[in-house]
Scaffold this active site. Sequence first.
Site, PDB file in Angstrom:
ATOM      1  N   ASP A 211     -11.110 -19.141 -23.148  1.00  0.00           N
ATOM      2  CA  ASP A 211     -11.729 -19.473 -21.872  1.00  0.00           C
ATOM      3  C   ASP A 211     -11.122 -18.653 -20.737  1.00  0.00           C
ATOM      4  O   ASP A 211      -9.909 -18.468 -20.676  1.00  0.00           O
ATOM      5  CB  ASP A 211     -11.475 -20.977 -21.609  1.00  0.00           C
ATOM      6  CG  ASP A 211     -12.222 -21.497 -20.394  1.00  0.00           C
ATOM      7  OD1 ASP A 211     -13.454 -21.416 -20.385  1.00  0.00           O
ATOM      8  OD2 ASP A 211     -11.554 -21.993 -19.462  1.00  0.00           O
ATOM      9  N   GLU A 253     -13.926 -14.841 -23.193  1.00  0.00           N
ATOM     10  CA  GLU A 253     -14.895 -15.000 -22.111  1.00  0.00           C
ATOM     11  C   GLU A 253     -14.373 -14.215 -20.912  1.00  0.00           C
ATOM     12  O   GLU A 253     -13.428 -14.641 -20.253  1.00  0.00           O
ATOM     13  CB  GLU A 253     -15.022 -16.484 -21.732  1.00  0.00           C
ATOM     14  CG  GLU A 253     -16.095 -16.709 -20.694  1.00  0.00           C
ATOM     15  CD  GLU A 253     -15.776 -17.828 -19.690  1.00  0.00           C
ATOM     16  OE1 GLU A 253     -16.706 -18.246 -18.999  1.00  0.00           O
ATOM     17  OE2 GLU A 253     -14.614 -18.265 -19.591  1.00  0.00           O
TER      18      GLU A 253
HETATM   19  C1  NOJ Z   1     -15.430 -21.400 -18.329  1.00  0.00           C
HETATM   20  C2  NOJ Z   1     -16.171 -22.429 -19.122  1.00  0.00           C
HETATM   21  O1  NOJ Z   1     -17.191 -21.805 -19.855  1.00  0.00           O
HETATM   22  C3  NOJ Z   1     -16.693 -23.441 -18.139  1.00  0.00           C
HETATM   23  O2  NOJ Z   1     -17.578 -24.331 -18.754  1.00  0.00           O
HETATM   24  C4  NOJ Z   1     -15.517 -24.148 -17.504  1.00  0.00           C
HETATM   25  O3  NOJ Z   1     -15.970 -25.030 -16.495  1.00  0.00           O
HETATM   26  C5  NOJ Z   1     -14.551 -23.149 -16.892  1.00  0.00           C
HETATM   27  N1  NOJ Z   1     -14.272 -22.015 -17.731  1.00  0.00           N
HETATM   28  C6  NOJ Z   1     -13.227 -23.805 -16.596  1.00  0.00           C
HETATM   29  O4  NOJ Z   1     -12.544 -24.032 -17.803  1.00  0.00           O
END
Ligand code: NOJ
Length: 549
Positions: A211, A253
């Site tokens: 993440d 990500e």
């Molecule tokens: C990215 C995630 O995909 C999202 O859903 C989340 O709210 C944020 N990071 C914070 O962890």
Amino acid sequence: MRPKGSEGMPSQMEPWYRNAVIYSLSVETFMDGNGDGIGDFSGLRDRLDYLESLGVDALWLAPTYPTPNRDDGYDITDYYGIDERLGSSGDFAEFLFEADGRGMRVLLDLVVNHTSDRHPWFFSAQSSEESDYRDWYVWSRKRPRAARSGVVFPGVQGSTWSYDQKARSWYFHRFYDFEPDLNMENPRVRDEIHRVLSYWLRLGVAGFRVDAVPFIIEKPRPEGGAAELHFEYLRELREVVQWRRGDAILLGEANVVPRDDEHYFADGDGLHLMFNFWVNQHLFASLATGDARPLASALAATRKIPARAQWAYFLRNHDELDLGRLQPREREAVFGRFAPEATMQLYGRGIRRRLAPMLGDQRRLEFAYSLLFSLPGAAVLRYGEEIGMGDNLRLRERDAIRTPMQWTNGRNGGFSTSEQLIRPAIGKGPYGFDAINVEEQLRRPDSLLRWMIELIRIRKECPEIGAGEWHILPTRSRQVLAVLYTLRDSAVLCLHNFDETPREITVDLKMTSSGERLRSLLDQQASHGPAGRHRLRLEPLGYEWYRVG
Ligand code: NOJ
Ligand code: CA
């Protein structure tokens, strides 16, 4: 692109992730096994046969750790546990065994940019400056000048620094104020993260979706200005993962511009896979305008990656469709076409709709998924996409697209027998479970689901797509994308007509060594050649996959 250094490698030596189909789901909304209205591991276990029949290689689970659940599980209170609403650690282990038995790998979400503000580490850090955990977080005694800049959820989140009464200090939170950032400068934090990786890898997971990568490696600055990024930490993470399990992966990500990609892949020693947000956004620009060129340019811009790295392509994920990297004119075109109403948009940059309501009919969905599965990397499919599920715009923010999976036309769409659900199932309208559900689509030969299962099967017959070299062929039509994939002596050609009218194009395959005949992989009857140069007609939003030779 032929990966550097893999010339002459037999195809079975390809690392598994370079040509994988990954299915992403949230345990909480997938299947409720014990009837309390919340999806769980026992429900998911019962649906593994279904996932196997889809032909997916790996499952990426949205966070499954204990959580107050204010950000759908991305706010974690214990990195070593399973949220009890989803089942016990034993249920998780059973699920892993069952997935393993079907040859499916499991990826967890690694959320280490921040914890929940109710994590015991944060409680301790707040309590005193002497706490061992104080410098596990990022503090500022003075009011930070940059408190209002860099918010990720504009309109919902007001700042990136908040004052904590107990700590009598400001703490940094890149996301919501209940998600304090961990201090990655602190070696003890990094060691702890390594233990978290070890723990889950030892239990048998095949890796992690990481993440918020750019924010993990940034050094926050209370005074503002461009953040310093510590890319060397990605090499460290990679090394930890690889030493513990050779075939485990990190799927990052990172919604970044193409010139930064190389830092994240770190010469093949950083992230194994990254979501290709650049292509995702330009693909929507192409879908909105009927012009294949934005997508073609985005593919070209993200073409050069190290041998051991790979792109993960996707259409929709669990967040808003972020259009922040498009030119304003392109973004307006996508909003105008797919999210004309304010309630469909989010954070000033994105769309909080599922794909099916955006595109409108099965023909367009098939076109979009044919395109996705023909992109030169791994493909990520989100739960419910395979049946064309819709959204519920009455739910807040991104919850609109996080409704329960629709299995049958029965109570709650077969998701749960409970009166009260974690989130309401979509019961009415064209996307309600009466109309859209797995059971009905499995039975009906011309359903989206049956089409998708077949397309994934065909994709599996084409290792050229993820593992070979690829070239965009000139077609003299800006509406048509033609990509030729080659792997050793074999070649596959995929064509997509973005236009609403038929198009005729000419492709020249004289340069391929594999032959000059085209055999359709989608329609066994159709073949062309031998010719070398082929004049081909594509229907409106038509697509074709051919084996060459
Ligand atoms: C990215 C995630 O995909 C999202 O859903 C989340 O709210 C944020 N990071 C914070 O962890
Ligand atoms: Ca349950």
